[in-house]
Structures are given as C-alpha cells and as structure tokens.
Design an enzyme around this catalytic site. Sequence first.
Site, mmCIF file in Angstrom:
data_model
loop_
_atom_site.group_PDB
_atom_site.id
_atom_site.type_symbol
_atom_site.label_atom_id
_atom_site.label_comp_id
_atom_site.label_asym_id
_atom_site.label_seq_id
_atom_site.Cartn_x
_atom_site.Cartn_y
_atom_site.Cartn_z
ATOM 1 N N HIS A 192 -57.718 26.499 37.797
ATOM 2 C CA HIS A 192 -58.248 25.356 38.562
ATOM 3 C C HIS A 192 -57.686 25.310 39.968
ATOM 4 C CE1 HIS A 192 -60.185 23.848 34.978
ATOM 5 N NE2 HIS A 192 -59.068 24.114 34.306
ATOM 6 N N LYS B 274 -23.777 18.536 43.242
ATOM 7 C CA LYS B 274 -23.728 18.513 41.771
ATOM 8 C C LYS B 274 -24.238 17.176 41.240
ATOM 9 C CE LYS B 274 -23.084 19.881 37.631
ATOM 10 N NZ LYS B 274 -24.139 20.777 37.090
ATOM 11 N N LYS C 172 -34.355 26.818 38.053
ATOM 12 C CA LYS C 172 -33.144 27.655 38.017
ATOM 13 C C LYS C 172 -33.235 28.771 39.047
ATOM 14 C CE LYS C 172 -30.393 25.836 36.482
ATOM 15 N NZ LYS C 172 -31.030 24.603 36.400
ATOM 16 N N GLU D 156 -33.344 27.272 42.891
ATOM 17 C CA GLU D 156 -32.191 26.531 43.447
ATOM 18 C C GLU D 156 -30.996 27.451 43.685
ATOM 19 O OE1 GLU D 156 -30.408 23.436 41.130
ATOM 20 O OE2 GLU D 156 -30.834 24.419 39.255
ATOM 21 N N ASN E 4 -6.923 19.257 23.208
ATOM 22 C CA ASN E 4 -8.188 19.610 23.875
ATOM 23 C C ASN E 4 -9.172 19.939 22.762
ATOM 24 O OD1 ASN E 4 -10.277 20.435 25.471
ATOM 25 N ND2 ASN E 4 -9.439 22.487 25.843
ATOM 26 N N GLY E 5 -10.302 19.221 22.721
ATOM 27 C CA GLY E 5 -11.316 19.474 21.686
ATOM 28 C C GLY E 5 -11.828 18.162 21.120
ATOM 29 N N CYS F 257 -10.590 19.178 28.386
ATOM 30 C CA CYS F 257 -9.232 18.770 28.759
ATOM 31 C C CYS F 257 -8.401 20.006 29.080
ATOM 32 C CB CYS F 257 -8.589 18.019 27.588
ATOM 33 S SG CYS F 257 -9.568 16.653 27.026
ATOM 34 N N ARG G 84 -11.046 22.018 36.343
ATOM 35 C CA ARG G 84 -11.854 21.887 35.120
ATOM 36 C C ARG G 84 -12.493 20.515 35.002
ATOM 37 N NH1 ARG G 84 -9.441 25.257 30.758
ATOM 38 N NH2 ARG G 84 -9.695 23.557 29.309
ATOM 39 N N GLU H 106 -38.113 24.319 34.015
ATOM 40 C CA GLU H 106 -36.671 24.542 34.199
ATOM 41 C C GLU H 106 -36.399 25.954 34.674
ATOM 42 O OE1 GLU H 106 -34.317 22.701 34.561
ATOM 43 O OE2 GLU H 106 -32.560 23.950 34.342
ATOM 44 N N TRP I 126 -10.516 15.041 29.792
ATOM 45 C CA TRP I 126 -11.955 14.885 30.058
ATOM 46 C C TRP I 126 -12.457 14.031 28.894
ATOM 47 C CZ3 TRP I 126 -15.915 15.923 33.366
ATOM 48 C CH2 TRP I 126 -17.194 15.912 32.852
HETATM 49 C C1 AGP Z 1 -30.205 21.121 38.140
HETATM 50 O O1 AGP Z 1 -29.765 22.471 38.119
HETATM 51 C C2 AGP Z 1 -29.809 20.378 39.367
HETATM 52 N N1 AGP Z 1 -28.418 20.509 39.594
HETATM 53 C C3 AGP Z 1 -30.364 18.959 39.442
HETATM 54 O O2 AGP Z 1 -31.763 19.042 39.278
HETATM 55 C C4 AGP Z 1 -29.822 17.959 38.396
HETATM 56 O O3 AGP Z 1 -30.312 18.283 37.118
HETATM 57 C C5 AGP Z 1 -30.319 16.553 38.797
HETATM 58 O O4 AGP Z 1 -29.797 16.252 40.067
HETATM 59 C C6 AGP Z 1 -29.919 15.471 37.797
HETATM 60 O O5 AGP Z 1 -28.523 15.355 37.762
HETATM 61 P P1 AGP Z 1 -27.863 14.499 36.581
HETATM 62 O O6 AGP Z 1 -28.245 15.188 35.297
HETATM 63 O O7 AGP Z 1 -26.386 14.532 36.839
HETATM 64 O O8 AGP Z 1 -28.424 13.108 36.635
#
Ligand code: AGP
Length: 635
Positions: free
Chosen positions: A531, A630, A512, A515, A127-128, A2, A27, A508, A101
């Site tokens: 393999h 996002k 990271k 991407e 906020n919290g 928030c 934010r 992961e 939020w």
């Molecule tokens: C991860 O860094 C990506 N931004 C992407 O893989 C993300 O995790 C995926 O699109 C799932 O999104 P969500 O967690 O909002 O469902």
Amino acid sequence: MCGIVGYIGNSAAAPLLLEGLAKLEYRGYDSAGIALVGKPSEKIKAEKPDGCDIVSATPGAKANQGVIEIYKSKGRLSILSEKIRGGADLTANVGIGHTRWATHGKPSDENSHPHRSASGLFAVVHNGIIENYAALKAKLINEGVEFVSETDTEVIAHLLEKNYNGDFLGAARAAVSQLQGSYALGILCAEHPDEIIAVRNSSPLVVGLTDNGNVIASDIPAILAHTRRVIQLSDNEMVRLRKDSVEVYDSSGFPINKKEILVDWDVSSAERGGYDHFMIKEIMEQPQALAATISPRIGADGSIVLDGINLTAKQLAGFRRICIVACGSAYHTGVVGKYVMEKLTRLPVEVDVASEFRYRDPLIDKDTLVIIVSQSGETADTIAALREAKNRGARVLSIVNVVGSTIASESDDVLYTWAGPEISVATTKAYSTQLTMLYIIAFYIAHKLGRIDDRDLRRLLSALNRLPDMVAGILRQAPDIKRISQRYAYLEHAYFIGRNLDYAVALEASLKLKEVSYIHSEAYPAGELKHGTISLIEEGTFVVALACCDKLFEKTMSNIKEVKARGAEVMVVTTDDRRDVISEVDQIIYIPKTNDLLMPSLEVVPMQLLGYYISLARKCDIDKPRNLAKSVTVE
Ligand code: AGP
C-alpha cells in the site's frame, strides 16, 4: 544488581571497603553500607551518625567476641563516606561492604545493607533475590524474631543466628541450605572476628589474594587496584577467608582446591565483565535476567504469584478494557502485549505511546486497567500519561525495573522486572523482562477470568519457564550473526517486516538497529507494504523478514517473494522447522520453536545482536549513541 566487597588483613578495612564500593558504582545502586568486626573496642564511637548501627558485644558474650559496627545510608556512596569521614577513624581490620540495587523494599537507610541478626552476632551483605524469603520471614516472625527492614536479605541474618552454636561455617551452611533463589553473600560473625565467610549461588563472587590480606567482591573491578590474583567461585561454593588463608568448600562442606587465575583486564574492560560494551554484556545477561524475573512469579503449585498486584478477581472482572502506555522500546513491548492479552483475556487492549496518549483526551475511566511500562520509571511522558490515567479514574499497574522510581511510587500496583541495572542506552534485557511480565499478567488475568483453564495455564507457564535456556541457546549463534552483520555495515536503509507478533518484534528490531548504528530503518506490517512503501524497494534494498508466526508463515513468505521480485536482499528469522525457506532468501537465522505467544522473546535476540554487531562494524558509540539518553526525563 548489588555490589559486594569484603576485606580481611593487616590494614584498616573501612577505607579499603569504600574504595572497592566506589569501583562498583558503575553497576547502578541506590544505597551503600559497610560492616566491621573487631576486638571489643575500648569505646564505641560516641558521635553515632544517623543511619549507623553500632552493636556492642551482646550480654554474656564470650571474651573474644568482637564488636560489629554497621555504617549504612540511602543515596550515593559519598554520603556514607562523608558520615564516617572516609573511614579514617575506624580501626577494624575485617569488614564487608555493599552497594544496593533495590529489589525488595524501597531505597532507605533501614533497607540498606549490611543487615544484622537480632543480637548483633552476624552481619550480612547480599546480591541476588531470595525467592522464598516471605515464607522464611513469616516463620521467623512466628518464632519471635523482629524485623527492621523490608528486605529479603534480613532473613539471612536471622537464619545465621538461629543456626549458630559456635560453628561459624556450620551456621552459614545451615542458613544457606534453606534459601531458594540467587545469592552472593559476605558474612561477619562477632565471635569469629578473624574470619569472613562468603557464599556464591547464581550471583557472581570472586576472591582476591593480596600480600596484605584477602578480599571478596562481586566482580573484578573492585579488587584490581590491589591484586590480579583471583579465585573465581562457582555456584554453591562457600569460602572462609582469614588474613593469610582461603579455604573453599563445596555444597557438601568438603574442602576443594580452586585454581588461582591472573587477571589481565584493564579497569574499564573489567567493569564490562570483559565484554567490549555494556550492550553486548546486557544482551548476554538476558537468560539470568529472565530467570530472575520469571521464577519468583511461579509458585511451587504451578500458580502465578504476583507480589506487587493488589487486584482482586472481582476487580479484574470489572475491567472493560486494558490500555498499555509507554515510550520507545517499552511501547514496543506493549504492542506484543496487545496481541497476547487480547488473544488470552478476550478483553479489548489498546496500546499507545505516552506522548500521544497524554494529549488525546483518552477514553478511559474506572473500568479501564492502564498498564504503564518503563525501565527507568522516570520517563517524563510516561509519568504524565500515568497521572492522566489516574485523573480519569483508571487503575494503574506498572511494570518497572527501578525500585522506588517515580512511576513505581505513583502506581496502584507495581510489578518489578529484575533485570538488574541496565547501563547501555539501548535497552535489551529490560525489554525482554518487560515482555515476560506482560505475558504473566495476560496469563493471570485470563486464568482469573476463566478464559484459560488450569491445564492451559500449566502449559503456558511451562513454556515461559523454558525461555531463559532457549535464549541462552540462541545467544550461542552470536559469532555467526557477527559474521553475517559485516555484510550490512554500510547500509543506508533497512526495512523490517512481519505480521502479527512478528510485526511487533519488527518494531523493536528496527529501533535497535537505527539507535546504535544510525542507519535509517523502519518496521512495516508485511501485509501493508503493497500500500505504498514497496515503492522504496529496489535492487539491493536490505529487508529483514520476521517469520516466526506459524499461522501466517505462508502469508509472510508471499511478502518476501514480493520484495525479492523487486531486487531486495532478504534476511529471514524463522523457526528451525522451516527448512523450505532456504532457496527463497539470502540469509537465514533459525531459532527454536515455542508457544506462538512467546516467540517474540526468542526472535528479538538475533535482532539485538544484529543491531549491535552492525554498529560495532561501523565503529559507533554503542553504549552512548548520539542524541540519546538512558532515561528521557524531559518532554
Ligand atoms: C530503547 O532502546 C531506548 N533506550 C528508548 O526507546 C527507551 O525504551 C524509552 O526511552 C523508554 O524508556 P523507559 O523504559 O525507561 O521508560
């Protein structure tokens, strides 16, 4: 998280509060509101817009009591601003504002801040997370207090009134002394219309000093337009603002002198809290995000407190299998979840990407627990998978970061991660908090099914509670990792290998890197390389080996020797007791040791930093990588 603003001075407060809230919109929020306190108005605004709460002086109020006016609304700040015509005809010179939020209670007018006490004597923005709000709320209800919202914050407004005997500061101190959790507060009192009280504890709050009054804000962007003279409050400090004075008190109520600093940030740098990108800001926020997600789930008696789960022990015992479904990084947390849940619950756990799950006619039924993981709660494939699971009679439990999102609202049970808004497209703190929620669910089910006893549970929860501090310790290696990453800025390919939970994290780590830096990268089970994929390893090929899984360390070391023998350059991430690897590899990142099942939460951190710093060296658009969104709300 928030956003809070407050103003006390010679100008009309409303327009300044709206302007400050607009600077906090980045934010992330789902509703907004302001509260004003002024001398008793000749007339209370006749046309009371919906969602607005104007409290006239309470009966028997003292002569100088002001009037508290609250204007708040679900949705964008522009909706609120339109309702009150930008604050044009609101004349009070003292006020507080808030962008919410949601954590407790869905986005709605009623749950928006500010919240007021029963008689309208106090208004508060927060906020919290108040971790003990349920107990406080029950006690207040028992004493006859009527609540109008689902929020934890409303408890604070009623505690202020309950503890008030004319002393505003004293009431604030008494109320705050009963709170557990994180809170930054802005408070108005109708009988003290020439003061704002603000409090900081584990949620940021700054004071701004201007020639035309004084301000409070959750962070600096909200005040930069008016002043660069700032007082940074520390935890457990309380401040009394008047238009021409600022008094700061410590937790015992003693006045203290605080240094005034001059901020030289520009606005965009201030929005990132001084960091170059949201991604590194959110990586660095992980200790707080983990603590906010973990601590409310561990009761004072050491039990697990799952606020959003309605599953009885009988229902849990009825599940024959668990299926974790998600996309991207959320899917990668599911791979970790599979290993941890199977190990502890001895239930078969399947994990699948949502886009495959939804079209493969999955074998699930009423005896299946489907766990959906999603930061945004709006990912199209994951929503479709959730609906597919429900159509087949499965019970759906979701782990979501956005309160009230589609996935949250369509699930049978929801456990929220409290990572706060995640702005960077590449997830970091949401991934980490999702991991901790999966651990907690695994502990909870295993304990309910009697697979682990009280002692095991205490041991696991104790290790879980130590994660925030351990992650903070690893983050102190950031400068070293930044230096190492310069060497790999010009890679074309990278391989991440590991076994068991190390492999789950390798997935992961690889995502990271690729991407945000656009380097081709893949993750591979270390034992699987021979393999086929090992044919790609040649002189200079960059391989990152995750070797934190104690029982498979020697096996992973063999795989490291395999790729070294073919000319690979190897970086290893391992625990700081493994000093014997030094001669075998080219780079080592040491991390502390914890319970094997929780190691993913630690080993992912240097991998997040590696991806970030390589991308920084390649001058990529880190927070908004090409082709990515996002939240992927389309198939
Ligand atoms: C991860 O860094 C990506 N931004 C992407 O893989 C993300 O995790 C995926 O699109 C799932 O999104 P969500 O967690 O909002 O469902």
